[in-house]
Design a protein around this motif. Structure first.
Motif, PDB file in Angstrom:
ATOM      1  N   GLU A  55     -28.855 122.703 -82.973  1.00  0.00           N
ATOM      2  CA  GLU A  55     -28.339 122.800 -81.604  1.00  0.00           C
ATOM      3  C   GLU A  55     -27.781 124.187 -81.338  1.00  0.00           C
ATOM      4  OE1 GLU A  55     -28.717 120.516 -79.233  1.00  0.00           O
ATOM      5  OE2 GLU A  55     -29.893 119.466 -80.739  1.00  0.00           O
ATOM      6  N   ILE A  56     -27.071 124.743 -82.327  1.00  0.00           N
ATOM      7  CA  ILE A  56     -26.551 126.106 -82.175  1.00  0.00           C
ATOM      8  C   ILE A  56     -27.705 127.083 -82.002  1.00  0.00           C
ATOM      9  CG2 ILE A  56     -25.352 127.999 -83.351  1.00  0.00           C
ATOM     10  CD1 ILE A  56     -23.556 125.904 -84.652  1.00  0.00           C
ATOM     11  N   SER A 116     -26.987 113.154 -98.194  1.00  0.00           N
ATOM     12  CA  SER A 116     -28.127 113.503 -97.342  1.00  0.00           C
ATOM     13  C   SER A 116     -27.746 113.406 -95.886  1.00  0.00           C
ATOM     14  CB  SER A 116     -29.304 112.570 -97.640  1.00  0.00           C
ATOM     15  OG  SER A 116     -29.738 112.723 -98.972  1.00  0.00           O
ATOM     16  N   THR A 117     -26.999 112.340 -95.528  1.00  0.00           N
ATOM     17  CA  THR A 117     -26.573 112.174 -94.133  1.00  0.00           C
ATOM     18  C   THR A 117     -25.696 113.341 -93.702  1.00  0.00           C
ATOM     19  OG1 THR A 117     -26.635 109.780 -94.402  1.00  0.00           O
ATOM     20  CG2 THR A 117     -25.397 110.634 -92.522  1.00  0.00           C
ATOM     21  N   ILE A 162     -25.349 118.538 -90.663  1.00  0.00           N
ATOM     22  CA  ILE A 162     -25.235 119.998 -90.622  1.00  0.00           C
ATOM     23  C   ILE A 162     -26.493 120.614 -90.027  1.00  0.00           C
ATOM     24  CG2 ILE A 162     -25.063 122.089 -92.024  1.00  0.00           C
ATOM     25  CD1 ILE A 162     -22.452 120.572 -91.776  1.00  0.00           C
ATOM     26  N   LYS A 163     -27.658 120.081 -90.424  1.00  0.00           N
ATOM     27  CA  LYS A 163     -28.926 120.596 -89.899  1.00  0.00           C
ATOM     28  C   LYS A 163     -29.002 120.422 -88.390  1.00  0.00           C
ATOM     29  CE  LYS A 163     -31.698 119.858 -94.081  1.00  0.00           C
ATOM     30  NZ  LYS A 163     -32.812 119.084 -94.676  1.00  0.00           N
TER      31      LYS A 163
END
Length: 281
Positions: A91-92, A79-80, A85-86
């Motif tokens: 940010e992207i 999950s971390t 990745i999220k």
């Protein structure tokens, strides 16, 4: 995730009591700043709630209210990872959104085009890449507003004789962008006879009437350029489809004034605007 070994346990860990807090005296010199540190005892992982810092770490307070079973550790690690990745994609996404807003905002003022053909040589050559200033002309169609006196609302009108402009030409089914030189604006007189182009009685072009291309053009006597209209020619008058064929252009068809050649590199530079005299002779 860091696994720390107990040196001395102040009290033995009983079966997890969610309301009980146990203290451990640790012989640890450095503690990573992250709070994602877990102490393992029996079948449970206990996260840090608060730690006290001196020159050396003396005590760490454990939060049993948030204790989790060890078989959940791997799932939490996954999950971390996905949370990371999220965050990265978020940010992207922000950067892309800001870039898109800047791009859309800038397109209200400038637009890039690629020149096709030879009609504006030697000012522009085939495949030149240019920037166009859209601030010189802006109008909004107003037909949809009842009782509005004019078909268009003209916000900006700053087109002058000598400007090279990009405009839309053709029917709705076959529209294309052209770049030409403005040689006369509203109120000026223009005439084209025997290969001679005159603006306000002054000769600006004297062409070879024996040229096959010139023979195809339509001659006309002195005319006044109508309101909010322009008369345009290509700088290469022997190879240009322009007002000699289809007459005047409405100013609302103009998308902007050419300002800068940005490619190819050896031709990069600001564009000079002036009426071309005897060009192509």
């Amino acid at each position: 995730m860091h696994k720390l070994n107990f040196r001395k346990v102040s009290t033995s860990l009983p079966e997890i009591n969610k309301k009980k807090i146990d203290f451990f005296n640790l012989n640890i010199h450095n503690l990573p700043p992250s709070r994602n540190i877990y102490f393992y005892s029996n079948n449970y992982s206990v996260p840090i709630k608060k730690y006290i810092l001196n020159k050396k770490i003396q005590k760490i307070i454990l939060d049993f209210e948030n204790a989790i079973e060890l078989d959940q550790i791997n799932e939490e690690g996954i999950s971390t990872f996905f949370d990371t990745i999220k965050i990265v994609y978020k940010e992207i996404g922000k950067v892309v959104l800001v870039a898109l807003i800047i791009f859309m905002f800038s397109r209200q003022f400038f637009q890039n085009y690629q020149v096709s053909g030879m009609s504006m040589e030697p000012t522009f050559y085939n495949n030149d890449l240019i920037f166009v200033n859209k601030l010189v002309q802006k109008s909004i169609p107003m037909k949809w507003i009842p009782f509005f006196e004019s078909e268009r609302w003209y916000i900006r009108e700053n087109i002058k004789a000598g400007d090279s402009v990009v405009f839309k030409y053709g029917s709705k089914n076959v529209e294309k962008f052209l770049v030409k030189r403005v040689v006369a604006v509203a109120g000026q007189t223009v005439e084209y006879q025997n290969g001679i182009v005159k603006v306000d009685g002054k000769i600006i072009q004297k062409l070879d009437t024996n040229n096959n291309y010139i023979k195809l053009t339509s001659e006309f006597k002195k005319m006044i350029v109508p309101e909010r209209s322009i008369f345009v020619l290509g700088d290469n008058v022997y190879n240009s489809f322009d007002s000699r064929f289809w007459g005047f252009i409405k100013t609302y068809q103009v998308y902007g004034k050419t300002e800068f050649i940005y490619w190819p590199k050896d031709r990069m530079g600001k564009i000079e605007h002036s009426v071309q005299y005897d060009l192509g002779k």
